[in-house]
Design an enzyme around this catalytic site. Structure first.
Site, PDB file in Angstrom:
ATOM      1  N   ASP A  54      -3.022 -18.660   0.840  1.00 48.57           N
ATOM      2  CA  ASP A  54      -4.008 -19.364   0.012  1.00 48.57           C
ATOM      3  C   ASP A  54      -4.741 -20.423   0.838  1.00 48.57           C
ATOM      4  OD1 ASP A  54      -1.549 -20.635   0.130  1.00 48.57           O
ATOM      5  OD2 ASP A  54      -1.488 -21.232  -1.972  1.00 48.57           O
ATOM      6  N   ASP A 102     -12.248  -9.004   3.908  1.00 42.18           N
ATOM      7  CA  ASP A 102     -13.490  -8.972   3.119  1.00 42.18           C
ATOM      8  C   ASP A 102     -14.106 -10.361   3.029  1.00 42.18           C
ATOM      9  OD1 ASP A 102     -13.424  -6.231   2.555  1.00 42.18           O
ATOM     10  OD2 ASP A 102     -14.087  -6.562   0.495  1.00 42.18           O
ATOM     11  N   TYR A 136       0.804  -1.222   0.000  1.00 45.08           N
ATOM     12  CA  TYR A 136       0.000   0.000   0.000  1.00 45.08           C
ATOM     13  C   TYR A 136       0.837   1.271   0.000  1.00 45.08           C
ATOM     14  CZ  TYR A 136      -4.626  -2.040   0.757  1.00 45.08           C
ATOM     15  OH  TYR A 136      -5.808  -2.701   0.610  1.00 45.08           O
ATOM     16  N   LYS A 184       3.069 -15.711   2.904  1.00 46.05           N
ATOM     17  CA  LYS A 184       3.321 -16.471   1.675  1.00 46.05           C
ATOM     18  C   LYS A 184       4.816 -16.790   1.661  1.00 46.05           C
ATOM     19  CE  LYS A 184       1.907 -18.196  -2.281  1.00 46.05           C
ATOM     20  NZ  LYS A 184       0.977 -19.352  -2.347  1.00 46.05           N
ATOM     21  N   ASP A 192      -6.334  -7.149   3.907  1.00 48.71           N
ATOM     22  CA  ASP A 192      -7.437  -6.487   3.205  1.00 48.71           C
ATOM     23  C   ASP A 192      -8.338  -7.540   2.563  1.00 48.71           C
ATOM     24  OD1 ASP A 192      -8.919  -4.352   1.991  1.00 48.71           O
ATOM     25  OD2 ASP A 192      -7.912  -4.844   0.109  1.00 48.71           O
TER      26      ASP A 192
HETATM   27  C1  IPM Z   1     -10.464  -1.236   3.612  1.00 46.55           C
HETATM   28  C2  IPM Z   1     -10.650  -0.644   2.252  1.00 46.55           C
HETATM   29  C3  IPM Z   1      -9.475   0.272   1.955  1.00 46.55           C
HETATM   30  C4  IPM Z   1      -8.218  -0.581   1.990  1.00 46.55           C
HETATM   31  C5  IPM Z   1      -9.596   1.031   0.642  1.00 46.55           C
HETATM   32  C6  IPM Z   1     -10.872   1.851   0.606  1.00 46.55           C
HETATM   33  C7  IPM Z   1      -8.413   1.898   0.375  1.00 46.55           C
HETATM   34  O1  IPM Z   1     -10.787  -1.638   1.283  1.00 46.55           O
HETATM   35  O2  IPM Z   1     -10.476  -0.466   4.606  1.00 46.55           O
HETATM   36  O3  IPM Z   1     -10.293  -2.453   3.716  1.00 46.55           O
HETATM   37  O4  IPM Z   1      -7.879  -1.242   0.999  1.00 46.55           O
HETATM   38  O5  IPM Z   1      -7.544  -0.582   3.022  1.00 46.55           O
HETATM   39 MN    MN Z   2     -10.778  -3.651   2.095  1.00 50.08          MN
END
Ligand code: IPM
Ligand code: MN
Length: 368
Positions: A221, A249, A141, A189, A245
């Site tokens: 993975d 999700d 990032y 990884k 990240d």
């Molecule tokens: C999160 C989001 C952010 C990230 C984006 C919006 C930059 O996906 O907070 O997980 O990737 O960190």
């Molecule tokens: Mn995210």
């Protein structure tokens, strides 16, 4: 106790859920005789519209002075065509970096009433209660260089970590595990990446300082697979920024309740930024449909992690459980036999619960 809180409502449903968060903080202040003061600042698309930058300087300055920061959500189609440095997300990345919030804590808990809404079989997801500890200010990032080269024919992003950056996030994960079920899964990884091999080394070194915590290493993975085959086998997962990240999700949908998930981004001294995991949902913005519970649970995290107010945090969490248990839900949750309420009604229900014991406690106080 006195605390000063900066609110960053942002975009889409951000302002609605921020309002709920503020009301809940006020209810907590009322019940426990705290003084919470607030100021609001622009971030993301709202800041681009007002100040031509996703992160104005006075927003950063205000956050630096705050005891806690609450963020609604950033982003939306309106700003999608802007160049990278002007995107709303830059505001979020910038504030994380400028405040040094290196630890992103994302708890995922299965709520009994919502299990049927999980994409997984109920028996697979039942009992899941995990915490993702994601490194937030390093890795791909923020690594330099990041650029197009050779007249646009090649491109480079950089994954770099200092040993000290790995050490502090690993420590945070061990500390978190100590107050949970004392198990850490470190995800990397290491069969491919040098950075992952250093990550593994650091975890191996640090584990001696936390003899009560059990550690396992897992390739990312395999971890992605186990999250959907056996999510209840995890307690604390610690991993670098990009893996965290993606896995967070994935984990966020397991329990069928994306609208319920809170998050905290903190540093070692407890200063933190708290935000719901869901995004700005521009399609329902302004319709009073947004579920405020993720924001309300983020407030509970603020009370706990930044203010050390554990009882207050538990009161908020218990209020959320109680309201769900009574069958109230916003449109996103689709409880089987419940009563659908608007976002603001949901917030009011939780606030009623928080304030419910007020009178009894006051009466009790008169007698002691
Ligand atoms: C999160 C989001 C952010 C990230 C984006 C919006 C930059 O996906 O907070 O997980 O990737 O960190
Ligand atoms: Mn995210």
């Amino acid at each position: 106790m006195k605390k000063h809180i900066v609110l960053l409502p942002g975009d889409g449903i951000g302002p609605e859920v921020t309002k709920a968060a503020k009301q809940v903080l006020e209810a907590v202040a009322g019940r426990y005789q705290h003084t919470f003061t607030f100021e609001s600042h622009d971030i993301g698309g709202a800041a681009i519209d007002q100040h031509e930058t996703p992160l104005p300087e006075d927003t950063v300055e205000a956050c630096k002075k705050a005891d806690g920061v609450f963020l609604g959500a950033v982003g939306g189609p309106k700003w999608d065509q802007l160049p990278g440095h002007m995107r709303p997300e830059k505001g979020l990345l910038g504030i994380r970096k400028q405040l040094g919030l290196f630890a992103n804590l994302r708890p995922v808990q299965a709520f009994q009433q919502l299990l049927h809404a999980s994409p997984l079989k109920e028996e697979v997801v039942a009992g899941s209660d995990l915490l993702i500890v994601r490194e937030l200010t390093g890795g791909l990032y923020f690594g330099e260089p990041r650029e197009r080269r050779d007249n646009g024919q090649s491109v480079v992003d950089t994954l770099s970590y200092k040993r000290s950056e790995i050490e502090r996030i690993v420590e945070k994960a061990f500390e978190s595990a100590q107050v949970r079920r004392k198990h850490v899964t470190s995800v990397d990884k290491a069969n491919v990446l040098e950075s992952s091999r250093m990550w593994r080394e650091v975890v191996e070194e640090k584990k001696a300082d936390y003899p009560d915590v059990e550690v396992e290493h897992m390739l990312v993975d395999a971890a992605a697979m186990r999250l959907v085959t056996n999510p209840s086998s995890f307690d604390v997962i610690v991993t670098e920024n990009m893996f965290g990240d993606i896995l967070s999700d994935e984990a966020s949908v397991l329990t069928g309740s994306l609208g319920m998930l809170p998050s905290a981004s903190v540093r070692q001294d407890g200063v933190g930024l708290y935000e719901p995991v869901h995004g700005s949902a521009p399609d329902i913005a302004g319709e009073n449909k947004a579920n405020p519970l993720a924001s309300i649970l983020s407030v509970a995290m603020m009370l706990k992690h930044s203010f050390g107010m554990h009882e207050e945090a538990e009161t908020v969490e218990a209020a959320v459980h109680e309201v769900l248990h009574s069958g109230f839900h916003t449109a996103d949750l689709q409880l089987k036999d419940g009563v659908e309420v608007s976002g603001s009604q949901m917030a009011s229900k939780v606030i009623e619960q928080i304030s419910a014991n007020d009178t009894t406690e006051n009466i009790m106080r008169c007698y002691v």
